[in-house]
Design an enzyme around this catalytic site. Sequence first.
Site, short mmCIF file in Angstrom:
data_model
loop_
_atom_site.label_atom_id
_atom_site.label_comp_id
_atom_site.label_asym_id
_atom_site.label_seq_id
_atom_site.Cartn_x
_atom_site.Cartn_y
_atom_site.Cartn_z
N GLY A 357 0.82 -1.20 0.00
CA GLY A 357 0.00 0.00 0.00
C GLY A 357 0.85 1.25 0.00
O GLY A 357 2.08 1.19 0.11
N PRO A 358 0.24 2.42 -0.11
CA PRO A 358 0.98 3.69 -0.15
C PRO A 358 1.68 3.95 1.18
O PRO A 358 1.35 3.34 2.20
CB PRO A 358 -0.12 4.72 -0.42
CG PRO A 358 -1.29 3.95 -0.90
CD PRO A 358 -1.21 2.61 -0.30
N PRO A 359 2.64 4.86 1.19
CA PRO A 359 3.30 5.21 2.46
C PRO A 359 2.33 5.85 3.44
O PRO A 359 1.41 6.57 3.06
CB PRO A 359 4.39 6.20 2.02
CG PRO A 359 4.58 5.97 0.57
CD PRO A 359 3.27 5.54 0.03
N GLY A 360 2.56 5.58 4.72
CA GLY A 360 1.79 6.24 5.76
C GLY A 360 0.46 5.62 6.10
O GLY A 360 -0.28 6.18 6.89
N VAL A 361 0.14 4.44 5.52
CA VAL A 361 -1.16 3.83 5.82
C VAL A 361 -1.06 2.88 7.01
O VAL A 361 -2.07 2.27 7.39
CB VAL A 361 -1.72 3.09 4.59
CG1 VAL A 361 -2.02 4.06 3.48
CG2 VAL A 361 -0.77 2.00 4.13
N LYS A 363 1.52 0.23 7.57
CA LYS A 363 1.99 -1.13 7.33
C LYS A 363 2.95 -1.60 8.43
O LYS A 363 2.85 -2.71 8.94
CB LYS A 363 2.68 -1.20 5.96
CG LYS A 363 1.77 -0.86 4.80
CD LYS A 363 2.46 -1.04 3.47
CE LYS A 363 3.62 -0.11 3.26
NZ LYS A 363 3.22 1.31 3.25
N SER A 680 -3.05 3.32 -18.74
CA SER A 680 -4.44 3.59 -18.35
C SER A 680 -4.92 4.97 -18.80
O SER A 680 -5.95 5.44 -18.33
CB SER A 680 -4.60 3.47 -16.83
OG SER A 680 -3.80 4.43 -16.17
N LYS A 723 -7.31 5.20 -7.39
CA LYS A 723 -7.79 6.17 -8.38
C LYS A 723 -9.15 6.74 -8.00
O LYS A 723 -9.40 7.95 -8.12
CB LYS A 723 -7.85 5.50 -9.75
CG LYS A 723 -6.47 5.14 -10.33
CD LYS A 723 -6.60 4.46 -11.68
CE LYS A 723 -5.23 4.14 -12.26
NZ LYS A 723 -5.30 3.45 -13.56
#
Length: 803
Positions: A357-361, A363, A680, A723
Amino acid sequence: MENKMPLQMPALALRGLTIFPNMLLHFDVGRDASIKALDESMTSGQPIFLVAQRDLAIENPKEKDLYSVGTVCNVRQILRLPADNVRVMVEGISRGRLIHLLQNTPYMAAEVEEIEPEQIVRCSPRTEALMRRTYELFETYVELAPKMTPDILLSILSSEDPGYIADYIAQNLPMRTGDKQLILEELRPIRRLERLCQTLRRELEILELEQDMQNKVRDQLTRSQRDYVLREQLKVLQQELGEDPQGNDSEIAEYRQKIARTKLPSEVAEKLMKEVGRLEKQPFGSAEAAVLRNYLDTVLELPWGKKTRERVDIEAARKVLDADHYGLEKVKERILEFLAVKQLSPNLKGQILCLAGPPGVGKTSIASSVARALHRNMARISLGGIHDEAEIRGHRKTYVGAMPGRIIAAVKQAGSCNPLLLLDEIDKLGNDQRGDPSSALLEVLDAEQNATFRDHFLEIPFDLSDVLFITTANDLANIPRPLLDRMEVIELGSYTDEEKLQIAKQHLLPKELKRHGLTRSQLRITDDALREVIRGYTRESGVRVLERMLGTLCRKAVMRLVSSSVKSVRITGDTLESFLGVRRYHPEQVPRTAQIGVVNGLAWTSVGGEILEVEVGVVPGSGKVELTGNLGSVMKESAQAALSYIRSCATQLGIKEDFYQKKDIHVHFPEGAVPKDGPSAGIAITTAMVSALTGVPVRRELAMTGEVTLRGRVLAIGGLKEKTMAAYRNGIKTVILPLENQKDLEEIDPTVRSALHFVLVEQVDAVLAEALEFDGSSRTEQAVPCLPEQSAVQSPKLPSFKQ
């Protein structure tokens, strides 16, 4: 040879002895029957028949237990010894054959047929050669045998009788009783000497082997004595230098005690004892001794057989996870499933989970909560930027400064064999000429192979099957496929604004208040202020920037509390700018009016989703196509495919067929300093080109994502969750998606799913019909695209997914 008439005489059974004619022999007698037989022979003046018994263990032998051939002897002397023993000296007269045993008590008596001595044979060349060979063999034997004296040689050198020579040597040779009995029973002198030669050869071989073994033992003893002397001298020198001479011995003993106390596998214990033996032989202060000490200390400090008791209470673990993190239901559910299986199958080996996942979530913090929920020790390994394979497998201990790899070091740090190891940033591994760390991790992250993981420094297997591995990554595309195949991927998406609000209230704000020494009564932040911080001062998928902003508010509040007389500070949405300054971000970026040639695309980045505008300008020219905005090769190919599709459908779209010869098309993606690439942006580029060529504006509050083919088919995309989150943050109301991504809509956050209207398309015709505004007031004087009738578009009836 002639036999005489049988004679009756006392008999004595010999155990382990054989006497030959014309020989003197003294031996001890202990059995009562044997002593009485000697007394009878001495009293009556009769000879005595000495015959060997076959089995030495029989105390009262019978006739069948005795050999048939013995020696008729005269008793020369009897000496009484203490404990009822008798020492006797006898002289052999001739050979005798046992005819019959007359009695066993009170002493043994036998009927014996005396065998006349053989006549001296004439010395032939063959006999002379045999005698010389016998002299040589016996001389060699006398030199090698420790108890033989050279005087024995004089008695046989002066004789030319082969029978006497054979008897004399056999009498003085320490042979087995059976071999002596064979020589005694041989009545032919030449055959007797030949048999003796064979026996001598065998005895010489045995004696040479014994001598060789004794020499080796003597050499080892000499070397050990030399080492002992040198060690004693070394101790004296150490005492003169003021050092502890007993230090090395006590250190060696301590190592052996540690090895004995530690529950080591047999292979490991054997290896360590061998290394201790090598250390013991090293001179004081040698570099090799330092390497061996470091090796032994490292191996013995590993947690061999030490395990922490796991928590198998699902409800207690759920409370721990819920207390540490808000949301993240998928991760929590997976950990609880692991615990549930552990209850039914306690022998379940460690799992390999990958949190992507993205940084800061959260993990990394999730791994800490999982370790606390399972009651496992935890160690963190940062893999970002590692290029050397030795960082994983360790260095060979032959190198200076060698050390074990990070995996073994983390297990040592955790202090148990079943820890939770966090492999952080696994997608940022590198490789160079020193090896590929990701390939080295293949063995570590394989439950079937890591039970015998061998570190290059340890050189012994270590069991990693009970370790629970959790890895973190921002982009799964950067992880090699064989490595990714060994992990169970759990994706963590971006947080919604409501989730960020709850995280800030329950976790971030209390943490910052404690860090800055504040209480809840000294600083109060309203929910409106928190929402304003989230929307106007942060733009991220996680909560790191939000945490820093809350830290800034705490510092500002502390400054006011210290510098003025106020007792408490209250921050609301209206007063927030006085603390944090002017609002940085304006989420409502949707233009007020529809624009021509401008389309909102949706892009995925490692820090979450973003709105990516596509601008297309059309000017008179010669048909050039310009692509700007720091685009990658994939996006350039998408633009070429979009142009080819428009050329093939120009008539249906209301565009002149020769537009590619008279118009220059410029496709631009703003923020040119940021590299952009990905499959995309096809339908966004196509829509922007058609809008620019036809002059029909694109609808407001609309974004799209999907790839286009030359036939106008819309292909599926990835990163849908990020998105759609970006569209939600930026005020988008409608999102156009490929029909193939319909299955992914269930993974979108319910808040986002209820706020957005999703349009699923399969062809570009449906995209244009939904995106372009056909209001007459918005049209320009350029040609208006003549879209096919609804029956010709073949657009399926699509669900809106609007809650």
